[in-house]
Write an enzyme that holds these catalytic residues in place. Structure first.
Site, PDB file in Angstrom:
ATOM      1  N   ASP A   1     -30.615  -1.516 -16.372  1.00  0.00           N
ATOM      2  CA  ASP A   1     -31.332  -2.433 -15.707  1.00  0.00           C
ATOM      3  C   ASP A   1     -32.364  -1.733 -14.909  1.00  0.00           C
ATOM      4  O   ASP A   1     -32.336  -0.906 -14.165  1.00  0.00           O
ATOM      5  CB  ASP A   1     -30.317  -2.844 -14.307  1.00  0.00           C
TER       6      ASP A   1
ATOM      7  N   HIS B   1     -34.758  -3.328 -12.823  1.00  0.00           N
ATOM      8  CA  HIS B   1     -35.142  -4.031 -11.499  1.00  0.00           C
ATOM      9  C   HIS B   1     -36.261  -3.322 -11.079  1.00  0.00           C
ATOM     10  O   HIS B   1     -36.523  -2.691  -9.731  1.00  0.00           O
ATOM     11  CB  HIS B   1     -33.876  -3.345 -10.730  1.00  0.00           C
TER      12      HIS B   1
ATOM     13  N   ASP C   1     -31.778  -7.733 -16.432  1.00  0.00           N
ATOM     14  CA  ASP C   1     -32.253  -7.426 -15.050  1.00  0.00           C
ATOM     15  C   ASP C   1     -33.415  -6.644 -14.917  1.00  0.00           C
ATOM     16  O   ASP C   1     -33.533  -5.567 -14.264  1.00  0.00           O
ATOM     17  CB  ASP C   1     -31.168  -6.732 -14.467  1.00  0.00           C
TER      18      ASP C   1
ATOM     19  N   ASN D   1     -28.411 -11.659 -14.959  1.00  0.00           N
ATOM     20  CA  ASN D   1     -28.317 -12.577 -14.153  1.00  0.00           C
ATOM     21  C   ASN D   1     -29.358 -12.952 -12.985  1.00  0.00           C
ATOM     22  O   ASN D   1     -29.771 -13.841 -12.490  1.00  0.00           O
ATOM     23  CB  ASN D   1     -27.167 -12.370 -13.141  1.00  0.00           C
ATOM     24  N   HIS D   2     -30.365 -11.803 -12.928  1.00  0.00           N
ATOM     25  CA  HIS D   2     -31.438 -11.874 -12.058  1.00  0.00           C
ATOM     26  C   HIS D   2     -32.421 -12.705 -12.693  1.00  0.00           C
ATOM     27  O   HIS D   2     -33.252 -13.538 -12.019  1.00  0.00           O
ATOM     28  CB  HIS D   2     -32.146 -10.514 -11.560  1.00  0.00           C
TER      29      HIS D   2
ATOM     30  N   HIS E   1     -25.464  -4.382 -15.429  1.00  0.00           N
ATOM     31  CA  HIS E   1     -25.070  -5.308 -14.391  1.00  0.00           C
ATOM     32  C   HIS E   1     -24.419  -4.587 -13.190  1.00  0.00           C
ATOM     33  O   HIS E   1     -24.626  -4.699 -11.925  1.00  0.00           O
ATOM     34  CB  HIS E   1     -24.222  -6.450 -14.705  1.00  0.00           C
TER      35      HIS E   1
END
Length: 245
Positions: free
Chosen positions: A25, A27, A54, A80-81, A190
């Site tokens: 991820d 981010h 993500d 999911n983001h 995740h």
């Protein structure tokens, strides 16, 4: 949050001319990625980088992470983001809820820009399958219970889609790994881990790049190699000045 535009599964042939990598991820931690790509001598003409999703939220460089979608060597699945961003752009979720899980970077984004990003993200599949036979591996965001054949079919119910994007049963010790018999090695993110961890058929490679003490991790599936670095370490090494391939 399902959309009729969802793409379920995308297949990629084995890479015969270069190497394949999978990154955890992001981010918004693009400086850490810059450093790792230089560290592994990533060659954009023949190597490929798969992402477990993500890309956005929590870190400082979400828009730079979204720009990776334009790179021909970069192949992400929906996280999911990203799904949340799309839900906000489509008017199905309030911006304030998204800001609560790290979407505050988008507060200054116009609705038009947000819609543009959502249109890009809706082209991402939920699953990527790389290669076939013994060398096959899968990439998805959270978790999947079933076989390769069931994954390939892509006929995901709303519940399965929710698990692919948000599930944590396996990571939290509440899911039975035996339900993954017949599933090839599957790279996912995740749920942040202190270090890479395999549970059942899944390899969790999100090592919390955005948080204190966290690191961004890249793995090379075929060679069973891994590299990790924190954003702070990467910037101390001059990563911010490095150009992406």
């Amino acid at each position: 949050m399902a959309s009729v535009l969802d793409i379920s599964v995308q297949h990629h042939t084995a890479n015969r001319s270069g190497r394949d990598f999978v990154v955890g991820d992001l981010h918004g931690c693009v400086d850490a990625l810059r450093h790792l790509l230089r560290l592994i001598s990533f060659d954009p003409t023949c190597d490929r980088l798969f992402s477990v999703g993500d890309l956005v939220d929590r870190g400082e460089q979400s828009e730079q992470a979204l720009a990776l979608l334009d790179k021909p060597w970069f192949h992400a699945v929906l996280g999911n983001h990203e799904d949340t961003l799309c839900a906000v752009a489509e008017g199905r979720l309030r911006r304030q809820w998204w800001y609560g899980i790290g979407g505050g970077w988008a507060a200054a984004l116009s609705s038009a820009n947000l819609q543009h990003y959502a249109e890009q993200l809706r082209t991402l599949p939920l699953v990527r399958v790389v290669g076939s036979g013994p060398e096959r591996f899968n990439v998805l965001h959270a978790e999947f219970f079933g076989t390769d054949a069931e994954l390939d079919a892509g006929n995901f119910s709303s519940k399965t889609r929710q698990q692919l994007l948000w599930g944590r049963e396996l990571a939290m010790g509440k899911g039975d790994p035996q339900r993954q018999r017949g599933l090839s090695l599957t790279y996912c993110g995740h749920t942040p881990m202190r270090d890479i961890k395999q549970i059942g058929s899944q390899v969790f490679i999100d090592t919390g790049a955005f948080g204190a003490g966290g690191r961004l991790t890249i793995v090379e599936p075929k060679a069973l190699r891994r590299w990790s670095i924190s954003v702070e370490e990467a910037r101390a090494e001059g990563a911010a000045a490095l150009a992406l391939p």
